[in-house]
Motif scaffolding. Structure first.
Motif, PDB file in Angstrom:
ATOM      1  N   SER A  21       0.042  93.979 -39.961  1.00  0.00           N
ATOM      2  CA  SER A  21       0.379  94.219 -38.554  1.00  0.00           C
ATOM      3  C   SER A  21       1.759  93.661 -38.244  1.00  0.00           C
ATOM      4  O   SER A  21       2.168  92.656 -38.819  1.00  0.00           O
ATOM      5  N   LYS A  22       2.421  94.312 -37.267  1.00  0.00           N
ATOM      6  CA  LYS A  22       3.774  93.868 -36.908  1.00  0.00           C
ATOM      7  C   LYS A  22       3.789  92.532 -36.173  1.00  0.00           C
ATOM      8  O   LYS A  22       4.822  91.912 -36.029  1.00  0.00           O
ATOM      9  N   CYS A  23       2.655  92.100 -35.653  1.00  0.00           N
ATOM     10  CA  CYS A  23       2.613  90.932 -34.752  1.00  0.00           C
ATOM     11  C   CYS A  23       3.274  89.699 -35.376  1.00  0.00           C
ATOM     12  O   CYS A  23       3.373  89.582 -36.601  1.00  0.00           O
ATOM     13  N   THR A  24       3.721  88.795 -34.516  1.00  0.00           N
ATOM     14  CA  THR A  24       4.215  87.519 -35.022  1.00  0.00           C
ATOM     15  C   THR A  24       3.096  86.500 -34.847  1.00  0.00           C
ATOM     16  O   THR A  24       2.224  86.677 -33.994  1.00  0.00           O
ATOM     17  N   THR A  25       3.130  85.439 -35.634  1.00  0.00           N
ATOM     18  CA  THR A  25       2.059  84.451 -35.520  1.00  0.00           C
ATOM     19  C   THR A  25       2.633  83.131 -34.991  1.00  0.00           C
ATOM     20  O   THR A  25       3.804  82.835 -35.222  1.00  0.00           O
ATOM     21  N   PRO A  26       1.804  82.352 -34.288  1.00  0.00           N
ATOM     22  CA  PRO A  26       2.286  81.074 -33.756  1.00  0.00           C
ATOM     23  C   PRO A  26       2.793  80.145 -34.859  1.00  0.00           C
ATOM     24  O   PRO A  26       2.412  80.288 -36.024  1.00  0.00           O
ATOM     25  N   LYS A  27       3.636  79.181 -34.471  1.00  0.00           N
ATOM     26  CA  LYS A  27       4.288  78.327 -35.479  1.00  0.00           C
ATOM     27  C   LYS A  27       3.338  77.300 -36.075  1.00  0.00           C
ATOM     28  O   LYS A  27       3.312  77.097 -37.281  1.00  0.00           O
ATOM     29  N   SER A  28       2.555  76.626 -35.206  1.00  0.00           N
ATOM     30  CA  SER A  28       1.591  75.680 -35.780  1.00  0.00           C
ATOM     31  C   SER A  28       0.244  76.375 -35.915  1.00  0.00           C
ATOM     32  O   SER A  28       0.032  77.445 -35.344  1.00  0.00           O
ATOM     33  N   GLY A  29      -0.637  75.761 -36.649  1.00  0.00           N
ATOM     34  CA  GLY A  29      -1.967  76.354 -36.841  1.00  0.00           C
ATOM     35  C   GLY A  29      -2.012  77.235 -38.073  1.00  0.00           C
ATOM     36  O   GLY A  29      -1.017  77.407 -38.778  1.00  0.00           O
ATOM     37  N   TYR A  30      -3.204  77.789 -38.348  1.00  0.00           N
ATOM     38  CA  TYR A  30      -3.421  78.598 -39.553  1.00  0.00           C
ATOM     39  C   TYR A  30      -3.642  80.051 -39.158  1.00  0.00           C
ATOM     40  O   TYR A  30      -4.602  80.370 -38.452  1.00  0.00           O
ATOM     41  N   TRP A  31      -2.769  80.924 -39.625  1.00  0.00           N
ATOM     42  CA  TRP A  31      -2.822  82.324 -39.209  1.00  0.00           C
ATOM     43  C   TRP A  31      -2.652  83.241 -40.396  1.00  0.00           C
ATOM     44  O   TRP A  31      -1.941  82.918 -41.349  1.00  0.00           O
ATOM     45  N   PHE A  32      -3.268  84.402 -40.304  1.00  0.00           N
ATOM     46  CA  PHE A  32      -3.044  85.420 -41.325  1.00  0.00           C
ATOM     47  C   PHE A  32      -3.070  86.775 -40.639  1.00  0.00           C
ATOM     48  O   PHE A  32      -4.027  87.106 -39.934  1.00  0.00           O
ATOM     49  N   ILE A  34      -7.459  88.494 -32.487  1.00  0.00           N
ATOM     50  CA  ILE A  34      -7.578  87.786 -33.763  1.00  0.00           C
ATOM     51  C   ILE A  34      -7.130  86.342 -33.564  1.00  0.00           C
ATOM     52  O   ILE A  34      -5.999  86.088 -33.149  1.00  0.00           O
ATOM     53  N   GLY A  35      -7.998  85.422 -33.862  1.00  0.00           N
ATOM     54  CA  GLY A  35      -7.689  84.010 -33.651  1.00  0.00           C
ATOM     55  C   GLY A  35      -7.136  83.360 -34.903  1.00  0.00           C
ATOM     56  O   GLY A  35      -6.492  84.013 -35.737  1.00  0.00           O
ATOM     57  N   ALA A  36      -7.392  82.048 -35.027  1.00  0.00           N
ATOM     58  CA  ALA A  36      -6.841  81.282 -36.148  1.00  0.00           C
ATOM     59  C   ALA A  36      -7.807  81.314 -37.331  1.00  0.00           C
ATOM     60  O   ALA A  36      -9.016  81.420 -37.155  1.00  0.00           O
ATOM     61  N   ILE A  37      -7.241  81.194 -38.522  1.00  0.00           N
ATOM     62  CA  ILE A  37      -8.057  81.023 -39.734  1.00  0.00           C
ATOM     63  C   ILE A  37      -8.692  79.637 -39.639  1.00  0.00           C
ATOM     64  O   ILE A  37      -8.046  78.676 -39.192  1.00  0.00           O
ATOM     65  N   ASN A  38      -9.937  79.532 -40.045  1.00  0.00           N
ATOM     66  CA  ASN A  38     -10.713  78.324 -39.765  1.00  0.00           C
ATOM     67  C   ASN A  38     -10.150  77.029 -40.354  1.00  0.00           C
ATOM     68  O   ASN A  38     -10.287  75.965 -39.767  1.00  0.00           O
ATOM     69  N   SER A  39      -9.531  77.098 -41.519  1.00  0.00           N
ATOM     70  CA  SER A  39      -9.033  75.863 -42.128  1.00  0.00           C
ATOM     71  C   SER A  39      -7.873  76.182 -43.055  1.00  0.00           C
ATOM     72  O   SER A  39      -7.674  77.331 -43.463  1.00  0.00           O
ATOM     73  N   LYS A  40      -7.151  75.131 -43.395  1.00  0.00           N
ATOM     74  CA  LYS A  40      -6.019  75.267 -44.307  1.00  0.00           C
ATOM     75  C   LYS A  40      -6.506  75.776 -45.663  1.00  0.00           C
ATOM     76  O   LYS A  40      -5.877  76.629 -46.295  1.00  0.00           O
ATOM     77  N   MET A  41      -7.671  75.244 -46.074  1.00  0.00           N
ATOM     78  CA  MET A  41      -8.226  75.638 -47.371  1.00  0.00           C
ATOM     79  C   MET A  41      -8.564  77.132 -47.406  1.00  0.00           C
ATOM     80  O   MET A  41      -8.294  77.822 -48.386  1.00  0.00           O
ATOM     81  N   GLN A  42      -9.163  77.604 -46.293  1.00  0.00           N
ATOM     82  CA  GLN A  42      -9.540  79.011 -46.248  1.00  0.00           C
ATOM     83  C   GLN A  42      -8.288  79.887 -46.251  1.00  0.00           C
ATOM     84  O   GLN A  42      -8.231  80.922 -46.902  1.00  0.00           O
ATOM     85  N   LEU A  43      -7.250  79.433 -45.512  1.00  0.00           N
ATOM     86  CA  LEU A  43      -5.995  80.189 -45.470  1.00  0.00           C
ATOM     87  C   LEU A  43      -5.399  80.299 -46.871  1.00  0.00           C
ATOM     88  O   LEU A  43      -4.945  81.376 -47.294  1.00  0.00           O
ATOM     89  N   LYS A  44      -5.440  79.186 -47.593  1.00  0.00           N
ATOM     90  CA  LYS A  44      -4.914  79.175 -48.957  1.00  0.00           C
ATOM     91  C   LYS A  44      -5.644  80.202 -49.837  1.00  0.00           C
ATOM     92  O   LYS A  44      -5.024  80.938 -50.603  1.00  0.00           O
ATOM     93  N   LYS A  45      -6.957  80.243 -49.668  1.00  0.00           N
ATOM     94  CA  LYS A  45      -7.763  81.180 -50.466  1.00  0.00           C
ATOM     95  C   LYS A  45      -7.393  82.628 -50.120  1.00  0.00           C
ATOM     96  O   LYS A  45      -7.237  83.469 -51.016  1.00  0.00           O
ATOM     97  N   ILE A  46      -7.226  82.909 -48.827  1.00  0.00           N
ATOM     98  CA  ILE A  46      -6.895  84.281 -48.404  1.00  0.00           C
ATOM     99  C   ILE A  46      -5.525  84.687 -48.968  1.00  0.00           C
ATOM    100  O   ILE A  46      -5.357  85.786 -49.508  1.00  0.00           O
ATOM    101  N   ILE A  47      -4.565  83.769 -48.869  1.00  0.00           N
ATOM    102  CA  ILE A  47      -3.212  84.064 -49.367  1.00  0.00           C
ATOM    103  C   ILE A  47      -3.256  84.323 -50.874  1.00  0.00           C
ATOM    104  O   ILE A  47      -2.669  85.276 -51.380  1.00  0.00           O
ATOM    105  N   GLU A  48      -4.014  83.487 -51.569  1.00  0.00           N
ATOM    106  CA  GLU A  48      -4.047  83.583 -53.043  1.00  0.00           C
ATOM    107  C   GLU A  48      -4.654  84.925 -53.491  1.00  0.00           C
ATOM    108  O   GLU A  48      -4.072  85.631 -54.323  1.00  0.00           O
TER     109      GLU A  48
END
Ligand code: NAI
Ligand code: MG
Length: 484
Positions: free
Chosen positions: A365-376, A336-350
């Motif tokens: 999932s138990k996994c941890t996500t990297p500090k920079s970048g957009y992840w979900f 699983i890679g990064a979410i494509n954009s900050k806007m898309q991440l915001k929509k997923i979170i909302e």
């Protein structure tokens, strides 16, 4: 960037090399076979969503730029492409396919850097499928009389094509290949967050000596897209993207002579019966929703499990979700890679939060996500009602809404209870059940005992708010021809 989940998986990082990749500092517009400065004088950045670092700049095409691109396509259509014998057009399309295949690795790496998808997917799915589309439609270019027996098929003229960010090069191939095969010329606009493989494709088109103006690639956001849609000298619009924008485009095209195809959103039902091969079904569900971070219009985002196997399926799903590796898209281990954009991440979170607020139970999932970048993190939501937003709205992220059912009629009713109708999937041991169910499901693409399988020979497209028209296969030729 290191992969954060090594300690869980035990895999050492295996990053794909970026040494052989050339990304220029800026890409002007590709019009009339040349890269030319935009008349707007403006550029915007595209970033790597896994690092938030800038990769390059691309031009903003304004009205004058769009006019220039359309004029270039019109001249190429009138003077070159429509006059060329079909077998010669075919050779050019084959050449695109072959060179793209040779440079596959380079395109895959850039696709993953610009859009955030795992290299395994861009390398094994996006690029090979893009190549396959060019090969497939190259084959049709000089055989249109067999596609349309007894009739004469002529190109329409200039096709304006607007594509999204989830499969950037693949969507460019879906659009360009059939258009060229049928004798049309093209003005294509990639999405603003993922323009780079389209610009690399422009370089490739120069390298293979495609006649100037046959394909023009211009960049910009929605404003540029509107100018393409509204341009009076365009004969056909092909759009893939959100249902909202699709509706706006359809309104603008009403009353014009332009032909159009719209590939829009989806909310696929993935149905698991008690007689299914459960372990395979679990893999299918995982692939159906977590593939490409759920940035897939046909993603299996609604899971319907028969009640008597629900506990087993959900428990196996959770176990499997815990083994998924999230992180550096360029690492070959990454699922699983990064979410494509900050806007898309915001929509997923909302939308995910709304599911929680409505009483849904979240598992991540138990996994941890990297500090920079957009992840979900891969997410499963159970205890949700059919009317809840997470069941009705397209999230376009790695979020699976789970419900159970008891009878066939109940699950068909639920599966069809959405504004969308793009795709769906059924898992059962019984062939007759597959036919009974899929006949009643209102969706353009249906998979049985598998999910997210694509092939250039199969038509793709939706019912209801998922769009109009079909792309792929023989069906994908129709929107680009006038038959006489
Ligand atoms: P979008 O529909 O705004 O963008 C898709 C393409 O259309 C881009 O190239 C964009 O520049 C262009 N565009 C935007 N507004 C336009 C307009 N008024 N006229 C002409 N072209 C226009 O999609 P966005 O905002 O990137 O994503 C929003 C949501 O859309 C996602 O969360 C997802 O749910 C859905 N989506 C669905 C896709 C699909 O394959 N069905 C692909 C991408 C997004
Ligand atoms: Mg980008």
């Amino acid at each position: 960037m290191t992969n954060q989940t090594d300690f869980i998986t035990g895999y050492s990082p295996a990053p794909e090399s970026t040494n052989l990749i050339e990304i220029k500092e800026r890409y002007p517009l590709f019009i009339k076979g040349k890269f030319s400065e935009p008349q707007s004088g403006k550029y915007f950045s595209t970033i790597n969503p896994a690092t938030e670092k800038k990769l390059s700049e691309v031009a903003v095409a304004n009205q004058a730029d769009v006019d220039f691109a359309v004029k270039s396509a019109r001249n190429a259509y009138k003077n070159v492409w429509s006059k060329m014998p079909p077998k010669e057009r075919s050779k050019y399309i084959y050449r695109i396919a072959r060179v793209l295949q040779e440079r596959g690795r380079e395109f895959a790496v850039i696709e993953s850097m610009d859009g955030g998808k795992p290299i395994r997917e861009s390398r094994d799915i996006d690029i090979p499928l893009a190549v396959a589309h060019f090969f497939y439609y190259a084959g049709w270019a000089d055989k249109l009389e067999y596609a349309f027996p007894g009739r004469k098929a002529n190109g329409l003229g200039v096709a304006g094509q607007i594509i999204p960010w989830n499969f950037p090069l693949l969507m460019a191939a879906w659009k360009i290949a059939p258009a060229l095969a049928c004798g049309n010329t093209v003005v294509l606009k990639p999405a603003e967050t993922t323009p780079l493989t389209a610009m690399k494709l422009a370089e490739l088109l120069q390298d293979i000596d495609l006649p100037p103006g046959v394909v023009n690639i211009i960049t910009g956001a929605g404003d540029t897209g509107i100018k393409i849609v509204d341009h009076p000298d365009i004969n056909k619009i092909a759009f893939t993207g959100s249902t909202d924008v699709g509706k706006i485009i359809q309104k603008s095209l009403a009353g014009t002579q332009k032909k159009y195809t719209l590939e829009l959103g989806g909310k696929a039902a993935h149905i698991i019966f008690d007689d299914a091969a459960i372990n395979q079904a679990v893999e299918g569900i995982i692939n159906g929703i977590f593939f490409n971070q759920g940035h897939v219009c046909c993603a299996g985002s609604r899971l319907y499990v028969q009640e008597c196997v629900a506990e087993e399926v959900i428990s196996k799903l959770k176990d499997r979700m815990d083994t998924l590796i999230i992180g550096d898209p360029l690492d070959k281990n990454t699922d699983i890679g990064a979410i494509n954009s900050k806007m898309q991440l915001k929509k997923i979170i909302e939308i995910t939060q709304s599911g929680k607020d409505e009483g849904g139970v979240l598992f991540q999932s138990k996994c941890t996500t990297p500090k920079s970048g957009y992840w979900f993190k891969p997410t499963l939501i159970s205890n949700v009602a059919q009317s809840s937003r997470v069941v009705q709205e397209e999230i376009f992220g790695p979020v699976l809404a789970v419900q159970t059912f008891r009878t066939v009629d109940e699950v068909i009713e639920k599966a069809n209870n959405t504004p969308y109708g793009l795709s769906g999937g059924v898992w059962t041991d019984k062939g007759a059940k597959i036919f009974k169910i899929t006949k009643q499901m209102r969706a353009g693409i249906l998979w049985a005992n598998t999910f997210n399988k694509f092939d250039p020979t199969s038509p793709f497209g939706g019912f209801k708010e998922s769009g109009m028209g079909r792309e792929g296969g023989i069906h994908g030729l129709y929107p680009y021809v006038e038959l006489s």
